[in-house]
Design an enzyme around this catalytic site. Sequence first.
Site, short mmCIF file in Angstrom:
data_model
loop_
_atom_site.label_atom_id
_atom_site.label_comp_id
_atom_site.label_asym_id
_atom_site.label_seq_id
_atom_site.Cartn_x
_atom_site.Cartn_y
_atom_site.Cartn_z
NE ARG A 91 64.27 43.33 44.58
CZ ARG A 91 65.11 44.18 43.99
NH1 ARG A 91 65.51 45.25 44.60
NH2 ARG A 91 65.55 43.93 42.78
CG HIS A 109 81.25 39.62 45.18
ND1 HIS A 109 80.20 39.53 44.28
CD2 HIS A 109 82.27 40.22 44.50
CE1 HIS A 109 80.57 40.07 43.13
NE2 HIS A 109 81.82 40.49 43.25
#
Length: 212
Positions: A65, A109
Amino acid sequence: MNVGVLVSGSGTNLQALLDRARRGDLGPARIAVVGSNVPDCAALARARAAGLPTFVVDHRDYSARAGFDRALMTGLRAQQVDLVVLAGFMRVLGEEMLGAFPGRIVNIHPALLPAFAGVRAQRLAYDAGVKISGCTVHFVDSGVDTGPIIAQAAVLVHEDDDEESLRARILAEEHRLLPAVVRAIAERRVVIEDRRVRILGGGPSGENLRSL
Ligand code: GRF
């Protein structure tokens, strides 16, 4: 304030930001660049159509990552980005990105957090049989959809809804809420006190409840 938008999908939230910016309704926020981890996503085409610089960082090219994060940072810093907006960006960011933009990454979201964090939130809410759902704009921290909540908009779940109709009703609110929050941040009216976020001078939060 230079805004970098990260996307992975259809880009309707990006489009809402672009449309607001074109109308001169994004305050001092300026969409400076759009980055994606999905090379051919529709969101990138929207960015190019708007004449914006774009970049792609394909997560499949990175085994760790940190490398992925650093590549994102390079693309964002090339356009002097101050605020990062995750608008349907389907990767979790790591410490490098969080450290590079401390308190300056927000996410939209499609549920009323802290309920239904993670992927397929509309499906989870629908299956749970909730009567009210909605969307949340929050600061990004090291968890998944766990950062301080900036603003929320609610929608009613109708008797005859299916997952898709609920998704569409939530999405319409996302398109209103995200640009309003970006504008408030750019106007420096968003203040974090521990986990509580205040929008000085009145905010986009909860405004839509009157019309439910
Ligand atoms: C939105 O529902 C957003 O909340 C979620 O992914 C979807 C992206 O839609 N994170 P779009 O790409 O903005 O059309």
